[in-house]
Design a protein around this motif. Structure first.
Motif, PDB file in Angstrom:
ATOM      1  N   CYS A  19       0.850  -1.189   0.000  1.00  0.00           N
ATOM      2  CA  CYS A  19       0.000   0.000   0.000  1.00  0.00           C
ATOM      3  C   CYS A  19       0.889   1.243   0.000  1.00  0.00           C
ATOM      4  CB  CYS A  19      -0.914  -0.008   1.224  1.00  0.00           C
ATOM      5  SG  CYS A  19      -1.871   1.517   1.430  1.00  0.00           S
ATOM      6  N   SER A  21       0.033   4.129   0.775  1.00  0.00           N
ATOM      7  CA  SER A  21      -0.369   5.049   1.831  1.00  0.00           C
ATOM      8  C   SER A  21       0.252   4.701   3.181  1.00  0.00           C
ATOM      9  CB  SER A  21      -1.893   5.065   1.952  1.00  0.00           C
ATOM     10  OG  SER A  21      -2.317   5.905   3.011  1.00  0.00           O
ATOM     11  N   SER A  30      -5.278  -6.594  -3.361  1.00  0.00           N
ATOM     12  CA  SER A  30      -6.603  -6.240  -2.875  1.00  0.00           C
ATOM     13  C   SER A  30      -6.923  -4.826  -3.342  1.00  0.00           C
ATOM     14  CB  SER A  30      -6.658  -6.320  -1.348  1.00  0.00           C
ATOM     15  OG  SER A  30      -7.903  -5.861  -0.861  1.00  0.00           O
ATOM     16  N   GLY A  31      -8.179  -4.596  -3.709  1.00  0.00           N
ATOM     17  CA  GLY A  31      -8.566  -3.260  -4.150  1.00  0.00           C
ATOM     18  C   GLY A  31      -8.546  -2.247  -3.028  1.00  0.00           C
ATOM     19  N   ARG A  32      -8.728  -2.733  -1.806  1.00  0.00           N
ATOM     20  CA  ARG A  32      -8.724  -1.852  -0.632  1.00  0.00           C
ATOM     21  C   ARG A  32      -7.686  -2.351   0.360  1.00  0.00           C
ATOM     22  NH1 ARG A  32     -13.788  -0.857   3.572  1.00  0.00           N
ATOM     23  NH2 ARG A  32     -12.823   0.825   4.776  1.00  0.00           N
ATOM     24  N   CYS A  33      -6.860  -1.451   0.878  1.00  0.00           N
ATOM     25  CA  CYS A  33      -5.834  -1.838   1.841  1.00  0.00           C
ATOM     26  C   CYS A  33      -6.498  -2.306   3.134  1.00  0.00           C
ATOM     27  CB  CYS A  33      -4.902  -0.665   2.144  1.00  0.00           C
ATOM     28  SG  CYS A  33      -3.669  -1.026   3.421  1.00  0.00           S
ATOM     29  N   GLY A  37      -7.455   1.010   4.967  1.00  0.00           N
ATOM     30  CA  GLY A  37      -8.760   1.185   4.348  1.00  0.00           C
ATOM     31  C   GLY A  37      -8.757   2.006   3.078  1.00  0.00           C
ATOM     32  N   SER A  38      -7.581   2.425   2.575  1.00  0.00           N
ATOM     33  CA  SER A  38      -7.511   3.233   1.362  1.00  0.00           C
ATOM     34  C   SER A  38      -7.809   2.371   0.137  1.00  0.00           C
ATOM     35  CB  SER A  38      -6.121   3.866   1.226  1.00  0.00           C
ATOM     36  OG  SER A  38      -5.828   4.686   2.335  1.00  0.00           O
ATOM     37  N   TRP A  39      -8.495   2.966  -0.843  1.00  0.00           N
ATOM     38  CA  TRP A  39      -8.848   2.254  -2.073  1.00  0.00           C
ATOM     39  C   TRP A  39      -7.855   2.602  -3.177  1.00  0.00           C
ATOM     40  CZ3 TRP A  39     -12.573  -1.396  -2.580  1.00  0.00           C
ATOM     41  CH2 TRP A  39     -13.527  -1.486  -1.547  1.00  0.00           C
ATOM     42  N   GLY A  40      -7.495   1.582  -3.970  1.00  0.00           N
ATOM     43  CA  GLY A  40      -6.648   1.789  -5.138  1.00  0.00           C
ATOM     44  C   GLY A  40      -5.213   2.146  -4.837  1.00  0.00           C
ATOM     45  N   THR A  41      -4.738   1.855  -3.628  1.00  0.00           N
ATOM     46  CA  THR A  41      -3.360   2.204  -3.256  1.00  0.00           C
ATOM     47  C   THR A  41      -2.429   0.999  -3.218  1.00  0.00           C
ATOM     48  OG1 THR A  41      -3.928   1.998  -0.902  1.00  0.00           O
ATOM     49  CG2 THR A  41      -4.118   4.193  -1.890  1.00  0.00           C
TER      50      THR A  41
END
Length: 309
Positions: A19, A21, A30-33, A37-41
């Protein structure tokens, strides 16, 4: 699960997803960490690139020994076992529990995990000796709440460490170190060999120190009563305790009747060598029995004292 850089190199991970972030890393995309909880990272990184980025981003903190917190111990719920441990389990330390096969180590540790979990110290049981169904059946026989106990197969070191990083238990029970193997570091070596035992134990100790987890590792003993595996195994852990039974009863195959099971501290890095304790092996698990006090030591007497395991 944020693997320490040294561990990433040691395990020769082929692919990592990190991730951008929070630097949380995992073996799958995974699409969400799952950490922040960040998306696309989450994106794929080479292990070497991850090590370089982390090495440049942060340097090891150099601290002093002033103002350290008072040592915290976690009671096991067994007074006799706590005496052997010098007052309980210490976060970040690793206990090696040695004993002959079939003497009751798995039963004791399953009860231990249940009591600790009920007291607010979640436990993760990694078993390479028995499948999940077998461990669940033992929990039912002992009357333990199986839904509160967490289990992971304990034959692959990566699975065990990955589960420990993901679940973040207070106590990690590994049963046993002789069934654990590191397929990345020693792909051709069989479980229980000198190299596998040494490498797996060293990694488990590193994880416990890194995350402040109480590690409990089961080790078998030879016919002569010595710990199976390399002698260095006793030196990498913090506590070595032996789980002993009545040799005459075991030789005669008398396992149905209760027998005294003293456990003694051989060495203790977090305190003085502790006195022994004693339990009683019953069909329903370990029951209450007299606890053995040290002879001639502080508070010691000439015979067993009252109390239970």
């Amino acid at each position: 699960m944020s693997y320490p850089p040294a561990m990433v190199g040691r395990w020769r991970v082929r692919r990592l997803y990190v991730c951008s972030s929070c630097e949380h890393s995992s073996a799958g995309w995974s699409g969400r960490c799952p950490a922040c909880g960040s998306w696309g990272t989450v994106s794929e990184r080479e292990p070497g690139e991850v090590r370089a980025l982390r090495g440049a981003a942060r340097a090891p903190a150099v601290l002093t020994l002033a103002g350290g917190d008072e040592e915290h111990r976690i009671s096991t719920g067994f007074p006799g076992f706590d005496r052997v441990l010098g007052g309980g389990l210490v976060p970040g330390s690793v206990l090696l529990l040695a004993g002959a096969p079939g003497i009751g180590k798995s039963t004791l540790l399953l009860q231990l995990a249940s009591r600790l979990t009920a007291a607010g110290h979640p436990c993760l049981v990694a078993s390479g000796e028995e499948a999940r169904e077998q461990v669940a059946a033992r929990a039912r026989r002992l009357g333990l709440p199986g839904e509160a106990l967490r289990y992971v197969p304990g034959r692959d070191l990566h699975d065990v460490v990955g589960a420990a990083f993901g679940e973040r238990p207070a106590v990690l029970v590994v049963d046993s170190v002789q069934t654990l193997r590191d397929p990345a570091e020693l792909p051709a070596a069989l479980p229980g060999g000198v190299g596998q035992v040494r490498a797996c134990a060293d990694t488990l100790v590193a994880v416990a120190k890194e995350r402040g987890i109480c590690g409990v590792i089961v080790g078998h003993v030879t016919k002569e009563g010595d710990l199976a595996g390399p002698k260095t195994l006793e030196h990498v852990v913090d506590v070595v305790a032996s789980f002993e039974g009545d040799p005459a009863s075991r030789a005669a195959g008398e396992r149905a009747r209760p027998q005294a099971l003293p456990h003694r501290g051989r060495r203790h890095r977090a305190g003085p060598e502790a006195p022994g304790g004693a339990g009683r092996a019953l069909r329903g698990g370990l029951g209450r029995a007299a606890a053995v006090r040290p002879r001639g030591g502080p508070g010691g007497g000439g015979g067993p004292g009252l109390g239970g395991l």
